[in-house]
Design a protein around this motif. Structure first.
Motif, mmCIF file in Angstrom:
data_model
loop_
_atom_site.group_PDB
_atom_site.id
_atom_site.type_symbol
_atom_site.label_atom_id
_atom_site.label_comp_id
_atom_site.label_asym_id
_atom_site.label_seq_id
_atom_site.Cartn_x
_atom_site.Cartn_y
_atom_site.Cartn_z
ATOM 1 N N ILE A 174 -40.513 -34.469 22.175
ATOM 2 C CA ILE A 174 -41.704 -33.734 21.759
ATOM 3 C C ILE A 174 -42.278 -33.035 22.992
ATOM 4 C CG2 ILE A 174 -44.013 -33.927 20.775
ATOM 5 C CD1 ILE A 174 -43.179 -36.663 19.666
ATOM 6 N N VAL A 175 -42.533 -31.738 22.878
ATOM 7 C CA VAL A 175 -43.112 -30.992 23.998
ATOM 8 C C VAL A 175 -44.419 -30.346 23.549
ATOM 9 C CG1 VAL A 175 -42.773 -29.137 25.675
ATOM 10 C CG2 VAL A 175 -40.823 -30.541 24.948
ATOM 11 N N SER A 176 -45.501 -30.636 24.277
ATOM 12 C CA SER A 176 -46.814 -30.049 23.999
ATOM 13 C C SER A 176 -47.372 -29.428 25.276
ATOM 14 C CB SER A 176 -47.802 -31.113 23.504
ATOM 15 O OG SER A 176 -47.299 -31.855 22.437
ATOM 16 N N GLY A 177 -48.447 -28.702 25.110
ATOM 17 C CA GLY A 177 -49.128 -28.114 26.266
ATOM 18 C C GLY A 177 -50.007 -26.978 25.815
ATOM 19 N N PRO A 178 -50.992 -26.623 26.618
ATOM 20 C CA PRO A 178 -51.914 -25.550 26.225
ATOM 21 C C PRO A 178 -51.240 -24.183 26.209
ATOM 22 C CG PRO A 178 -52.341 -26.238 28.478
ATOM 23 C CD PRO A 178 -51.334 -27.188 27.933
ATOM 24 N N SER A 179 -51.848 -23.269 25.481
ATOM 25 C CA SER A 179 -51.382 -21.887 25.463
ATOM 26 C C SER A 179 -51.420 -21.331 26.878
ATOM 27 C CB SER A 179 -52.292 -21.071 24.547
ATOM 28 O OG SER A 179 -51.867 -19.740 24.485
ATOM 29 N N GLY A 180 -50.312 -20.719 27.306
ATOM 30 C CA GLY A 180 -50.237 -20.159 28.651
ATOM 31 C C GLY A 180 -49.564 -21.053 29.667
ATOM 32 N N ALA A 181 -49.278 -22.305 29.273
ATOM 33 C CA ALA A 181 -48.651 -23.241 30.221
ATOM 34 C C ALA A 181 -47.154 -22.988 30.391
ATOM 35 C CB ALA A 181 -48.882 -24.684 29.778
ATOM 36 N N GLY A 182 -46.566 -22.259 29.435
ATOM 37 C CA GLY A 182 -45.151 -21.908 29.549
ATOM 38 C C GLY A 182 -44.207 -22.818 28.784
ATOM 39 N N LYS A 183 -44.748 -23.629 27.866
ATOM 40 C CA LYS A 183 -43.876 -24.589 27.171
ATOM 41 C C LYS A 183 -42.815 -23.910 26.310
ATOM 42 C CE LYS A 183 -47.198 -25.295 23.402
ATOM 43 N NZ LYS A 183 -48.132 -24.244 23.887
ATOM 44 N N GLY A 184 -43.165 -22.771 25.710
ATOM 45 C CA GLY A 184 -42.200 -22.062 24.872
ATOM 46 C C GLY A 184 -40.995 -21.585 25.662
ATOM 47 N N THR A 185 -41.250 -21.005 26.816
ATOM 48 C CA THR A 185 -40.171 -20.516 27.693
ATOM 49 C C THR A 185 -39.310 -21.677 28.179
ATOM 50 O OG1 THR A 185 -41.611 -18.724 28.438
ATOM 51 C CG2 THR A 185 -39.668 -19.189 29.776
ATOM 52 N N ILE A 186 -39.964 -22.771 28.559
ATOM 53 C CA ILE A 186 -39.233 -23.958 29.021
ATOM 54 C C ILE A 186 -38.338 -24.493 27.904
ATOM 55 C CG2 ILE A 186 -39.489 -26.371 29.742
ATOM 56 C CD1 ILE A 186 -42.122 -25.440 31.156
ATOM 57 N N ILE A 216 -44.777 -28.833 19.781
ATOM 58 C CA ILE A 216 -45.866 -29.124 18.838
ATOM 59 C C ILE A 216 -47.173 -29.386 19.574
ATOM 60 C CG2 ILE A 216 -45.472 -31.629 18.770
ATOM 61 C CD1 ILE A 216 -45.636 -31.254 15.630
ATOM 62 N N ASP A 217 -48.289 -29.270 18.858
ATOM 63 C CA ASP A 217 -49.586 -29.503 19.496
ATOM 64 C C ASP A 217 -49.864 -31.003 19.637
ATOM 65 O OD1 ASP A 217 -50.491 -30.452 17.012
ATOM 66 O OD2 ASP A 217 -51.609 -28.636 16.540
ATOM 67 N N VAL A 218 -50.969 -31.308 20.296
ATOM 68 C CA VAL A 218 -51.308 -32.701 20.610
ATOM 69 C C VAL A 218 -51.481 -33.552 19.347
ATOM 70 C CG1 VAL A 218 -53.127 -34.155 21.610
ATOM 71 C CG2 VAL A 218 -52.318 -32.161 22.856
ATOM 72 N N HIS A 219 -52.144 -32.985 18.335
ATOM 73 C CA HIS A 219 -52.368 -33.754 17.098
ATOM 74 C C HIS A 219 -51.045 -34.067 16.404
ATOM 75 C CE1 HIS A 219 -56.660 -33.238 17.489
ATOM 76 N NE2 HIS A 219 -56.514 -31.931 17.605
ATOM 77 N N GLY A 220 -50.159 -33.066 16.365
ATOM 78 C CA GLY A 220 -48.846 -33.279 15.761
ATOM 79 C C GLY A 220 -48.025 -34.285 16.533
ATOM 80 N N ALA A 221 -48.113 -34.220 17.859
ATOM 81 C CA ALA A 221 -47.379 -35.162 18.710
ATOM 82 C C ALA A 221 -47.822 -36.597 18.447
ATOM 83 C CB ALA A 221 -47.592 -34.818 20.181
ATOM 84 N N ALA A 222 -49.128 -36.793 18.305
ATOM 85 C CA ALA A 222 -49.657 -38.139 18.034
ATOM 86 C C ALA A 222 -49.143 -38.667 16.701
ATOM 87 C CB ALA A 222 -51.181 -38.109 18.042
ATOM 88 N N SER A 223 -49.091 -37.795 15.705
ATOM 89 C CA SER A 223 -48.613 -38.192 14.376
ATOM 90 C C SER A 223 -47.133 -38.561 14.402
ATOM 91 C CB SER A 223 -48.850 -37.052 13.379
ATOM 92 O OG SER A 223 -48.428 -37.418 12.086
ATOM 93 N N ILE A 224 -46.318 -37.772 15.113
ATOM 94 C CA ILE A 224 -44.885 -38.064 15.200
ATOM 95 C C ILE A 224 -44.650 -39.367 15.956
ATOM 96 C CG2 ILE A 224 -42.672 -37.294 16.147
ATOM 97 C CD1 ILE A 224 -43.545 -34.422 15.623
ATOM 98 N N LYS A 225 -45.357 -39.546 17.071
ATOM 99 C CA LYS A 225 -45.207 -40.772 17.873
ATOM 100 C C LYS A 225 -45.548 -42.016 17.049
ATOM 101 C CE LYS A 225 -44.464 -41.073 22.421
ATOM 102 N NZ LYS A 225 -43.401 -41.934 22.971
ATOM 103 N N LYS A 226 -46.549 -41.895 16.200
ATOM 104 C CA LYS A 226 -46.963 -43.024 15.371
ATOM 105 C C LYS A 226 -45.856 -43.417 14.394
ATOM 106 C CE LYS A 226 -50.853 -44.584 12.537
ATOM 107 N NZ LYS A 226 -52.163 -44.213 11.928
ATOM 108 N N GLN A 227 -45.183 -42.397 13.839
ATOM 109 C CA GLN A 227 -44.141 -42.661 12.841
ATOM 110 C C GLN A 227 -42.764 -42.884 13.458
ATOM 111 O OE1 GLN A 227 -44.493 -40.104 9.168
ATOM 112 N NE2 GLN A 227 -45.996 -39.073 10.458
#
Length: 200
Positions: A8-20, A100-111
């Motif tokens: 799971i990869v998250s991060g704010p807009s502009g941090a470059g996560k999409g390119t990475i 995915i965003d932080v909220h989605g990451a938390a949900s996936i980690k839980k499941q």
């Protein structure tokens, strides 16, 4: 055969996560997790490649049937991460990358607690502001909103196993690939191989 790993990869807009993520996908055998959406398909988009396109009625039935790791409503359209394609790939030994965003990451980690979570951030907020300004799409007001959102997202750091500070894209990609290698070398991810060796 070992199961695949879910990253799971998250991060704010502009941090470059999409390119990475794009470069990591290009340099590994990983596949991207494809979201389901209720918005209309755009001309260049393909079913199952960019999104799985469903009607709102179909989507709501998927929610009722527990078919999502996470789901959210954005600008009157639903978006969600479907479980079945992800789990199918993992069972086949294929690694899956979910941006995915932080909220989605938390949900996936839980499941799916075995998911490996990575937060991508710039070295500091000045760099983030500079990158957002460089897009030429932000007003000062929207920039302030985005930076506030980024700070709140970073505040959820305890949800994550790793953090990558994206100073340069090349270094950040190498760090991501190092994380993938480290996870693949963990004993718990090699129990089948170990058992086979001991059985000989």
């Amino acid at each position: 055969m070992n199961k695949g790993l879910l990253f799971i990869v998250s991060g704010p807009s502009g941090a470059g996560k999409g390119t990475i993520c794009e470069q990591v996908l290009a340099r590994t055998g990983m596949v991207r997790s494809v979201s389901v959406t209720t918005r209309a398909k755009r001309e260049h988009e393909q079913e199952g490649l960019h999104y799985f396109f469903r009607t709102e009625e179909q989507y709501r039935q998927m929610i009722a049937d527990g078919e999502f790791f996470e789901t959210a409503e954005v600008f009157n359209h639903f978006y969600g991460t479907p479980k079945a394609p992800v789990l199918d790939n993992l069972e086949k030994g294929i690694d899956v990358l979910c941006e995915i965003d932080v909220h989605g990451a938390a949900s996936i980690k839980k499941q799916y607690p075995d998911a490996v979570s990575v937060f991508v951030m710039t070295p500091d907020f000045d760099v983030l502001a500079e990158r957002l300004r460089g897009r030429g799409t932000e007003t000062e007001a929207s920039l302030k909103t985005r930076l506030g959102s980024a700070k709140r997202e970073l505040g959820k750091f305890k949800l994550y196993d790793y953090i990558v500070f994206n100073d340069t894209i090349d270094d950040a990609v190498e760090q991501m690939l190092d994380i993938v290698t480290a996870e693949k070398c963990k004993v718990k991810n090699n129990l089948d191989k170990i058992a086979a060796l001991l059985g000989k």
